[in-house]
Design a protein around this motif. Structure first.
Motif, PDB file in Angstrom:
ATOM      1  N   MET A 259      -3.443   2.104  -0.466  1.00 59.80           N
ATOM      2  CA  MET A 259      -4.533   1.667   0.405  1.00 59.80           C
ATOM      3  C   MET A 259      -4.742   2.595   1.594  1.00 59.80           C
ATOM      4  O   MET A 259      -3.820   3.226   2.101  1.00 59.80           O
ATOM      5  CB  MET A 259      -4.318   0.232   0.859  1.00 59.80           C
TER       6      MET A 259
ATOM      7  N   THR B  27     -11.392  -5.119   4.885  1.00 57.60           N
ATOM      8  CA  THR B  27     -10.696  -3.843   4.772  1.00 57.60           C
ATOM      9  C   THR B  27      -9.457  -3.915   5.666  1.00 57.60           C
ATOM     10  O   THR B  27      -9.350  -4.802   6.533  1.00 57.60           O
ATOM     11  CB  THR B  27     -11.584  -2.669   5.230  1.00 57.60           C
ATOM     12  N   VAL B  28      -8.553  -3.001   5.466  1.00 63.41           N
ATOM     13  CA  VAL B  28      -7.355  -2.955   6.297  1.00 63.41           C
ATOM     14  C   VAL B  28      -7.761  -2.842   7.762  1.00 63.41           C
ATOM     15  O   VAL B  28      -7.229  -3.546   8.625  1.00 63.41           O
ATOM     16  CB  VAL B  28      -6.441  -1.777   5.872  1.00 63.41           C
TER      17      VAL B  28
ATOM     18  N   ASN C   5      -2.513  -6.674  -3.706  1.00 62.01           N
ATOM     19  CA  ASN C   5      -3.261  -5.642  -3.013  1.00 62.01           C
ATOM     20  C   ASN C   5      -2.711  -4.272  -3.408  1.00 62.01           C
ATOM     21  O   ASN C   5      -1.522  -4.148  -3.708  1.00 62.01           O
ATOM     22  CB  ASN C   5      -3.145  -5.834  -1.492  1.00 62.01           C
TER      23      ASN C   5
ATOM     24  N   LEU D  55       0.859  -6.226   5.733  1.00 61.85           N
ATOM     25  CA  LEU D  55       0.423  -6.363   4.331  1.00 61.85           C
ATOM     26  C   LEU D  55       1.546  -6.019   3.362  1.00 61.85           C
ATOM     27  O   LEU D  55       1.679  -6.646   2.305  1.00 61.85           O
ATOM     28  CB  LEU D  55      -0.803  -5.494   4.071  1.00 61.85           C
TER      29      LEU D  55
ATOM     30  N   GLU E 124      -7.641   2.881   5.223  1.00 62.62           N
ATOM     31  CA  GLU E 124      -8.296   2.004   6.198  1.00 62.62           C
ATOM     32  C   GLU E 124      -9.461   1.216   5.610  1.00 62.62           C
ATOM     33  O   GLU E 124      -9.699   0.083   5.988  1.00 62.62           O
ATOM     34  CB  GLU E 124      -8.810   2.817   7.395  1.00 62.62           C
TER      35      GLU E 124
ATOM     36  N   VAL F 145      -8.767  -5.661   0.990  1.00 66.00           N
ATOM     37  CA  VAL F 145      -7.553  -6.406   0.685  1.00 66.00           C
ATOM     38  C   VAL F 145      -7.822  -7.894   0.835  1.00 66.00           C
ATOM     39  O   VAL F 145      -8.781  -8.299   1.494  1.00 66.00           O
ATOM     40  CB  VAL F 145      -6.364  -5.967   1.583  1.00 66.00           C
TER      41      VAL F 145
ATOM     42  N   THR G 216      -0.763  -2.527   8.201  1.00 70.90           N
ATOM     43  CA  THR G 216      -0.197  -2.023   6.945  1.00 70.90           C
ATOM     44  C   THR G 216       1.204  -2.584   6.738  1.00 70.90           C
ATOM     45  O   THR G 216       1.547  -3.031   5.642  1.00 70.90           O
ATOM     46  CB  THR G 216      -0.165  -0.477   6.957  1.00 70.90           C
TER      47      THR G 216
ATOM     48  N   VAL H 275      -4.113  -0.370  12.731  1.00 69.88           N
ATOM     49  CA  VAL H 275      -4.079  -0.244  11.273  1.00 69.88           C
ATOM     50  C   VAL H 275      -2.646  -0.077  10.765  1.00 69.88           C
ATOM     51  O   VAL H 275      -2.271  -0.643   9.733  1.00 69.88           O
ATOM     52  CB  VAL H 275      -4.980   0.929  10.800  1.00 69.88           C
TER      53      VAL H 275
END
Length: 170
Positions: free
Chosen positions: A86, A50-51, A81, A69, A88, A92, A66, A62
């Protein structure tokens, strides 16, 4: 508001003054470099989570994850992704396409990334030079019909004189 919207508002918006924005980007670039050092040490390994899990794995928050990503999204193999939506707990995946990633790092003028020593074991120097030149040439405007003289800059964008580059075999 999605994580991506929050990140973009923070990073590119006017919520921060100049000093705060500079500090944000300096921290981001430091974290980004550390993440890439780890990813490039095993470029064929897919990273999943997960993020929030990836943020913890790479020792960041986070919001910064982000941003990372978002930045790497165009350099992944075969999988996109859900960056725009998206949260939290969104799963991904990160599996890089090394050539796309290197090209995109050159395009972003991110010398601190495309000069990382990990690239030595991923792409040959010749391949990196080829990708570098291809990216630089992609932004070069060429005028047709103009004669190129031996001491002119090569139109490929390498920065070399024509006679030392593409003019060698002409």
């Amino acid at each position: 508001m999605s994580l991506l919207e929050n990140w973009r508002n923070l990073a590119y918006g006017d919520a921060l003054d100049q000093k705060q924005q500079t500090e944000l980007w300096n921290r981001y670039f430091e974290v980004e470099k550390g993440i890439y050092e780890q990813i490039l040490s095993a470029p064929e390994t897919e990273v999943k989570g997960t993020v929030k899990e990836l943020a913890e794995k790479y020792g960041t928050d986070v919001q910064t994850m982000t941003g990372f990503l978002d930045g790497i999204s165009e350099s992944l193999k075969d999988y996109k992704n859900p960056i725009e939506t998206m949260e939290e707990d969104t799963e991904v995946r990160i599996l890089i396409d090394p050539e796309k990633l290197y090209y995109n790092m050159v395009e972003a003028k991110a010398t601190w990334l495309y000069e990382l020593p990990q690239w030595d074991s991923i792409l040959t120097q010749e391949k990196r030079t080829e990708l570098y030149r291809a990216q630089k040439a992609s932004g070069t405007i060429r005028r047709e019909g103009r004669k190129i003289y031996p001491n002119d800059a090569c139109p490929c964008g390498s920065g070399k004189k024509y006679k030392k580059c593409h003019g060698k075999n002409a």
